[in-house]
Every structure is written in structure tokens, then in C-alpha cells.
Design a protein around this motif. Structure first.
Motif, PDB file in Angstrom:
ATOM      1  N   GLY A   1       0.830  -1.198   0.000  1.00 50.12           N
ATOM      2  CA  GLY A   1       0.000   0.000   0.000  1.00 50.12           C
ATOM      3  C   GLY A   1       0.866   1.251   0.000  1.00 50.12           C
ATOM      4  O   GLY A   1       2.092   1.202   0.181  1.00 50.12           O
ATOM      5  N   ARG A   2       0.213   2.394  -0.163  1.00 48.04           N
ATOM      6  CA  ARG A   2       0.926   3.666  -0.282  1.00 48.04           C
ATOM      7  C   ARG A   2       1.792   3.955   0.944  1.00 48.04           C
ATOM      8  O   ARG A   2       2.963   4.308   0.819  1.00 48.04           O
ATOM      9  N   TYR A   3       1.228   3.833   2.127  1.00 46.38           N
ATOM     10  CA  TYR A   3       1.974   4.161   3.340  1.00 46.38           C
ATOM     11  C   TYR A   3       3.063   3.136   3.644  1.00 46.38           C
ATOM     12  O   TYR A   3       4.126   3.484   4.155  1.00 46.38           O
ATOM     13  N   GLN A   4       2.804   1.894   3.304  1.00 43.48           N
ATOM     14  CA  GLN A   4       3.834   0.877   3.473  1.00 43.48           C
ATOM     15  C   GLN A   4       5.026   1.153   2.559  1.00 43.48           C
ATOM     16  O   GLN A   4       6.175   0.965   2.947  1.00 43.48           O
ATOM     17  N   ILE A   5       4.736   1.598   1.352  1.00 46.65           N
ATOM     18  CA  ILE A   5       5.818   1.938   0.414  1.00 46.65           C
ATOM     19  C   ILE A   5       6.622   3.125   0.946  1.00 46.65           C
ATOM     20  O   ILE A   5       7.855   3.109   0.922  1.00 46.65           O
ATOM     21  N   ILE A   6       5.918   4.133   1.445  1.00 44.47           N
ATOM     22  CA  ILE A   6       6.605   5.316   1.982  1.00 44.47           C
ATOM     23  C   ILE A   6       7.497   4.931   3.149  1.00 44.47           C
ATOM     24  O   ILE A   6       8.676   5.313   3.214  1.00 44.47           O
ATOM     25  N   VAL A   7       6.958   4.143   4.087  1.00 45.07           N
ATOM     26  CA  VAL A   7       7.731   3.735   5.265  1.00 45.07           C
ATOM     27  C   VAL A   7       8.923   2.878   4.858  1.00 45.07           C
ATOM     28  O   VAL A   7      10.051   3.099   5.322  1.00 45.07           O
ATOM     29  N   SER A   8       8.701   1.911   3.982  1.00 47.44           N
ATOM     30  CA  SER A   8       9.817   1.046   3.583  1.00 47.44           C
ATOM     31  C   SER A   8      10.885   1.826   2.825  1.00 47.44           C
ATOM     32  O   SER A   8      12.080   1.585   2.994  1.00 47.44           O
ATOM     33  N   THR A   9      10.476   2.786   2.010  1.00 47.19           N
ATOM     34  CA  THR A   9      11.431   3.610   1.264  1.00 47.19           C
ATOM     35  C   THR A   9      12.264   4.468   2.203  1.00 47.19           C
ATOM     36  O   THR A   9      13.496   4.528   2.081  1.00 47.19           O
ATOM     37  N   VAL A  10      11.615   5.104   3.170  1.00 46.83           N
ATOM     38  CA  VAL A  10      12.332   5.966   4.112  1.00 46.83           C
ATOM     39  C   VAL A  10      13.284   5.149   4.980  1.00 46.83           C
ATOM     40  O   VAL A  10      14.451   5.514   5.169  1.00 46.83           O
ATOM     41  N   VAL A  11      12.797   4.030   5.513  1.00 45.10           N
ATOM     42  CA  VAL A  11      13.634   3.196   6.376  1.00 45.10           C
ATOM     43  C   VAL A  11      14.816   2.617   5.593  1.00 45.10           C
ATOM     44  O   VAL A  11      15.963   2.634   6.067  1.00 45.10           O
ATOM     45  N   THR A  12      14.540   2.132   4.392  1.00 44.67           N
ATOM     46  CA  THR A  12      15.616   1.572   3.567  1.00 44.67           C
ATOM     47  C   THR A  12      16.645   2.639   3.215  1.00 44.67           C
ATOM     48  O   THR A  12      17.855   2.388   3.292  1.00 44.67           O
ATOM     49  N   SER A  13      16.182   3.829   2.853  1.00 48.91           N
ATOM     50  CA  SER A  13      17.109   4.920   2.520  1.00 48.91           C
ATOM     51  C   SER A  13      17.980   5.272   3.704  1.00 48.91           C
ATOM     52  O   SER A  13      19.199   5.418   3.574  1.00 48.91           O
ATOM     53  N   ALA A  14      17.370   5.411   4.868  1.00 52.10           N
ATOM     54  CA  ALA A  14      18.123   5.818   6.060  1.00 52.10           C
ATOM     55  C   ALA A  14      19.143   4.758   6.464  1.00 52.10           C
ATOM     56  O   ALA A  14      20.320   5.067   6.699  1.00 52.10           O
ATOM     57  N   LEU A  15      18.709   3.516   6.539  1.00 51.57           N
ATOM     58  CA  LEU A  15      19.628   2.459   6.983  1.00 51.57           C
ATOM     59  C   LEU A  15      20.732   2.183   5.970  1.00 51.57           C
ATOM     60  O   LEU A  15      21.907   2.085   6.338  1.00 51.57           O
ATOM     61  N   SER A  16      20.361   2.060   4.707  1.00 50.23           N
ATOM     62  CA  SER A  16      21.403   1.783   3.716  1.00 50.23           C
ATOM     63  C   SER A  16      22.342   2.973   3.572  1.00 50.23           C
ATOM     64  O   SER A  16      23.551   2.795   3.414  1.00 50.23           O
ATOM     65  N   GLY A  17      21.816   4.186   3.643  1.00 52.90           N
ATOM     66  CA  GLY A  17      22.679   5.368   3.594  1.00 52.90           C
ATOM     67  C   GLY A  17      23.671   5.391   4.739  1.00 52.90           C
ATOM     68  O   GLY A  17      24.857   5.673   4.549  1.00 52.90           O
ATOM     69  N   TYR A  18      23.188   5.073   5.937  1.00 50.15           N
ATOM     70  CA  TYR A  18      24.071   5.049   7.114  1.00 50.15           C
ATOM     71  C   TYR A  18      25.170   3.997   6.949  1.00 50.15           C
ATOM     72  O   TYR A  18      26.355   4.284   7.136  1.00 50.15           O
ATOM     73  N   TYR A  19      24.764   2.776   6.603  1.00 48.49           N
ATOM     74  CA  TYR A  19      25.756   1.700   6.508  1.00 48.49           C
ATOM     75  C   TYR A  19      26.728   1.906   5.334  1.00 48.49           C
ATOM     76  O   TYR A  19      27.921   1.612   5.456  1.00 48.49           O
ATOM     77  N   PHE A  20      26.231   2.401   4.222  1.00 50.13           N
ATOM     78  CA  PHE A  20      27.131   2.708   3.109  1.00 50.13           C
ATOM     79  C   PHE A  20      28.102   3.826   3.492  1.00 50.13           C
ATOM     80  O   PHE A  20      29.284   3.772   3.149  1.00 50.13           O
ATOM     81  N   THR A  21      27.618   4.838   4.192  1.00 45.55           N
ATOM     82  CA  THR A  21      28.496   5.925   4.621  1.00 45.55           C
ATOM     83  C   THR A  21      29.604   5.396   5.520  1.00 45.55           C
ATOM     84  O   THR A  21      30.776   5.765   5.368  1.00 45.55           O
ATOM     85  N   GLN A  22      29.251   4.532   6.462  1.00 46.01           N
ATOM     86  CA  GLN A  22      30.260   3.960   7.356  1.00 46.01           C
ATOM     87  C   GLN A  22      31.283   3.139   6.568  1.00 46.01           C
ATOM     88  O   GLN A  22      32.483   3.224   6.831  1.00 46.01           O
ATOM     89  N   ALA A  23      30.807   2.352   5.614  1.00 46.14           N
ATOM     90  CA  ALA A  23      31.723   1.529   4.815  1.00 46.14           C
ATOM     91  C   ALA A  23      32.633   2.389   3.944  1.00 46.14           C
ATOM     92  O   ALA A  23      33.846   2.147   3.866  1.00 46.14           O
ATOM     93  N   PHE A  24      32.053   3.409   3.305  1.00 46.89           N
ATOM     94  CA  PHE A  24      32.870   4.306   2.482  1.00 46.89           C
ATOM     95  C   PHE A  24      33.881   5.060   3.336  1.00 46.89           C
ATOM     96  O   PHE A  24      35.023   5.262   2.927  1.00 46.89           O
ATOM     97  N   LYS A  25      33.472   5.481   4.519  1.00 54.25           N
ATOM     98  CA  LYS A  25      34.378   6.211   5.398  1.00 54.25           C
ATOM     99  C   LYS A  25      35.548   5.329   5.814  1.00 54.25           C
ATOM    100  O   LYS A  25      36.706   5.755   5.774  1.00 54.25           O
ATOM    101  N   GLU A  26      35.250   4.096   6.187  1.00 51.82           N
ATOM    102  CA  GLU A  26      36.316   3.178   6.583  1.00 51.82           C
ATOM    103  C   GLU A  26      37.288   2.928   5.433  1.00 51.82           C
ATOM    104  O   GLU A  26      38.510   2.972   5.607  1.00 51.82           O
ATOM    105  N   THR A  27      36.742   2.713   4.250  1.00 52.44           N
ATOM    106  CA  THR A  27      37.573   2.473   3.076  1.00 52.44           C
ATOM    107  C   THR A  27      38.420   3.695   2.734  1.00 52.44           C
ATOM    108  O   THR A  27      39.627   3.577   2.485  1.00 52.44           O
ATOM    109  N   ASN A  28      37.792   4.876   2.728  1.00 50.56           N
ATOM    110  CA  ASN A  28      38.523   6.101   2.401  1.00 50.56           C
ATOM    111  C   ASN A  28      39.617   6.396   3.425  1.00 50.56           C
ATOM    112  O   ASN A  28      40.706   6.848   3.063  1.00 50.56           O
ATOM    113  N   MET A  29      39.341   6.149   4.704  1.00 50.97           N
ATOM    114  CA  MET A  29      40.344   6.420   5.734  1.00 50.97           C
ATOM    115  C   MET A  29      41.534   5.458   5.617  1.00 50.97           C
ATOM    116  O   MET A  29      42.676   5.867   5.779  1.00 50.97           O
TER     117      MET A  29
END
Length: 102
Positions: free
Chosen positions: A45-73
Motif C-alpha cells: 500500500g501507499r503508506y507501506q511503500i513510503i515507510v519502507s522507502t524511508v527506512v531503507t534509505s536511512a539504513l542503507s545510507g548510514y551503513y554505506f556511509t560507514q563503509a565508504f568512510k572506513e575504506t577512504n580512511m
């Protein structure tokens, strides 16, 4: 120039900024993909899509940022150590030449 064995703060700041940008892009891309998958294939449904999109964006963004930071450092530290070793080698050679060793 610092006497410790770490890269300059400016280089660390640039590496962290690049990690943040790359993580943000990865998070947004993952969120978009999860929204499309949720809507087209899972028939959420519409709200389920919104929630899953926001949660997925936030979590994957956080974990990718941590991985990129570790690699870059790690890459930055390796480049810094290589430059320090080259500088030390150059100084040793210059010292040998100036003492007139045969």
C-alpha cells in the motif's frame, strides 16, 4: 607538519565529506529501488511503500556511509604512509650524498 603518523586534518575532512556524499547517494538509490520493488512486485500500500522507502534509505545510507568512510580512511592512511616512506627514503639518500660516502 605534524610529527605523528596520521594524515593532515584537511585530508581527513575531505575523505569524510566524500564518504558522506557517496553514502547519501547510495541511500537515495536504495530507497528508490525499494520503493519500486514494493510497489510493482510486492503490491504494498501507499503508506507501506513510503515507510519502507524511508527506512531503507536511512539504513542503507548510514551503513554505506560507514563503509565508504572506513575504506577512504584506510586508503588515505596508506597513501600518507607511502608519502612518508618516500620522503624518508629521499632524506636518507640526500644524507648519504652530502656526507660523501663512496
Amino acid at each position: 607538519m605534524s610529527s605523528n603518523n596520521s594524515p593532515p586534518p584537511e585530508a581527513i575532512g575531505r575523505a569524510e565529506t566524500e564518504s558522506w556524499k557517496e553514502g547519501l547517494f547510495a541511500g537515495l538509490t536504495s530507497g528508490l529501488a525499494s520503493g519500486v520493488i514494493g510497489a510493482k512486485f510486492m503490491k504494498l500500500g501507499r503508506y507501506q511503500i513510503i515507510v519502507s522507502t524511508v527506512v531503507t534509505s536511512a539504513l542503507s545510507g548510514y551503513y554505506f556511509t560507514q563503509a565508504f568512510k572506513e575504506t577512504n580512511m584506510k586508503q588515505l592512511q596508506a597513501e600518507f604512509e607511502k608519502q612518508q616512506a618516500e620522503k624518508l627514503q629521499h632524506m636518507k639518500r640526500a644524507g648519504q650524498l652530502s656526507t660523501g660516502a663512496t
